[in-house]
Each structure stands twice: as C-alpha cells, then as structure tokens.
Design a protein around this motif. Structure first.
Motif, mmCIF file in Angstrom:
data_model
loop_
_atom_site.group_PDB
_atom_site.id
_atom_site.type_symbol
_atom_site.label_atom_id
_atom_site.label_comp_id
_atom_site.label_asym_id
_atom_site.label_seq_id
_atom_site.Cartn_x
_atom_site.Cartn_y
_atom_site.Cartn_z
ATOM 1 N N PHE A 1 0.845 -1.193 0.000
ATOM 2 C CA PHE A 1 0.000 0.000 0.000
ATOM 3 C C PHE A 1 0.880 1.241 0.000
ATOM 4 O O PHE A 1 1.913 1.281 0.664
ATOM 5 C CB PHE A 1 -0.904 0.033 1.245
ATOM 6 N N ASP A 2 0.463 2.261 -0.719
ATOM 7 C CA ASP A 2 1.156 3.539 -0.724
ATOM 8 C C ASP A 2 0.894 4.238 0.608
ATOM 9 O O ASP A 2 -0.249 4.449 1.001
ATOM 10 C CB ASP A 2 0.646 4.391 -1.896
ATOM 11 N N ARG A 3 1.979 4.577 1.318
ATOM 12 C CA ARG A 3 1.845 5.184 2.645
ATOM 13 C C ARG A 3 1.085 6.511 2.575
ATOM 14 O O ARG A 3 0.310 6.839 3.467
ATOM 15 C CB ARG A 3 3.245 5.379 3.245
ATOM 16 N N THR A 4 1.279 7.272 1.518
ATOM 17 C CA THR A 4 0.575 8.549 1.369
ATOM 18 C C THR A 4 -0.926 8.321 1.269
ATOM 19 O O THR A 4 -1.715 9.044 1.880
ATOM 20 C CB THR A 4 1.079 9.291 0.110
ATOM 21 N N THR A 5 -1.332 7.294 0.530
ATOM 22 C CA THR A 5 -2.757 6.967 0.414
ATOM 23 C C THR A 5 -3.330 6.583 1.774
ATOM 24 O O THR A 5 -4.421 7.013 2.146
ATOM 25 C CB THR A 5 -2.974 5.798 -0.579
ATOM 26 N N THR B 1 -3.307 10.086 3.837
ATOM 27 C CA THR B 1 -4.120 11.208 3.360
ATOM 28 C C THR B 1 -5.543 10.817 2.985
ATOM 29 O O THR B 1 -6.425 11.669 2.987
ATOM 30 C CB THR B 1 -3.463 11.889 2.131
ATOM 31 N N ARG B 2 -5.775 9.560 2.654
ATOM 32 C CA ARG B 2 -7.138 9.163 2.292
ATOM 33 C C ARG B 2 -7.803 8.343 3.388
ATOM 34 O O ARG B 2 -8.870 8.707 3.869
ATOM 35 C CB ARG B 2 -7.126 8.374 0.980
#
Length: 195
Positions: free
Chosen positions: A169-173, A176-177
């Motif tokens: 998983f993208d850590r930013t996603t 932030t989401r």
C-alpha cells in the motif's frame, strides 16, 4: 405499516427483491393472512386466519399476535361479560386458561376481556463480531444498524479492517485518504497498524 408503505420500502431499499407490481405484495399479504403469518386491518375490521378478497393500499399489516388479540377482542364478549373464546375464522381460544396447540401462550381473562401475551425475554445488550464481505456493508447498515437504532439505541460501531496487498500500500494513500477520511467522519482511531 400500510401495504403502500411496505411496497415503497421494497422500491427504495437496496438489496430487497424488486417486486414486479404492487399486486405481488397484495397476494403475499392475502396468503399470509390465510396462513396466520400476519394479519391485516382494513378499515375497522381485522382479518386473520381467513380469506380476504381485497387488500387496499392503505390497509395496515399486523403482526400475528396483535392480529389474534384484536380478532379475539372483535369476536366480542358474551352478554354476561365473559369472553366467548371463539375467534371468527375457526381459531378457538378457550376462555380463562392456558391454551394448547396453535394458540399456545395466549390467555384470555374474563376480568380484563382482552388477550394477553407472555412478555418475551427482552435483551438489554448485544455485541456482535462478524466477518462481512466488503461489498455488503450497505446491507449491514440497513439490516443491523438501523433496527438497533430504531429500538432506541445509539449503537457504538467499532470496525476492524484487515487488508493485504502483494504490491504493498502507498503510505501517502493510507495517511491522506484512509486515516483522513476516518478523522473527518469523527471516528476515534483506536488502532492503525501498518507493516
């Protein structure tokens, strides 16, 4: 609820069968009345355990125990003030005693001239833990949360989500989401573990 309200509920609620027409519901109500699964009040008359020819949209659908009690009250009281014990449609509830067979649990008293049902055990607390497919969450809201809320409860909902991805998983996603959405919903994040 009225037959019309029930029909509209079928039209508006995702996951419920799509009825071909209101007539399908009307026929189901007629069959339910004949088979003692429910009762129907048309105007001032209650139908239960009998054939009913017409069910207008404003007819009220009743639970079987309520319909039986209203039918018994409707059957009348003898001139001496005692219940007759006979309900139109062939259902007989002997006066002043415990019943056997189909009417078990229904008690008629001459003093009160009304049917009384034993109070079922009332549950005061429920805790549920279930694995639910992600695409069925709307059904949980309609079939679990709303009935609990309708009973006067403000249920506390704790969601446990487990997800795995071979690609990661993208850590930013995630921050932030996923986390931000939970915060915007007013959720109290009790645990947010990543590996």
């Amino acid at each position: 609820k009225s037959v019309q309200e029930i029909y509209e509920l079928f039209l508006k609620t995702p996951g419920l069968p799509c009825l071909e027409s209101e007539n399908v519901l009307v026929e189901a109500v007629k069959q339910g009345v004949r088979n003692r699964l429910l009762g129907v009040r048309i105007g001032a008359k209650v139908y239960f355990d009998e054939a009913v020819s017409d069910v207008p949209p404003d007819s009220l659908v009743l639970r079987p125990e309520k319909a039986a009690a209203e039918k018994q009250a409707e059957a009348g009281v003898t001139a001496g003030g005692e219940t007759t014990g006979e309900v139109p449609g062939g259902v007989v509830y002997p006066p002043g005693g415990e019943q056997a067979g189909a009417g078990a649990g229904l008690v008629s008293t001459a003093k009160e001239d009304r049917a009384e049902f034993p109070t079922p055990h009332r549950v005061t607390r429920v805790a549920i833990k279930a694995a639910v497919p992600w695409d069925k969450l709307s059904h949980i809201v309609k079939g679990v949360i709303q009935p609990l809320k309708g009973a006067g409860s403000d249920p506390e909902i704790i969601i446990e989500i487990k997800a795995e991805s071979a690609g990661g998983f993208d850590r930013t996603t995630l921050d932030t989401r996923v986390r931000e959405t939970l915060l915007q919903l007013g959720a109290e994040i009790k645990e947010f573990d990543v590996e």
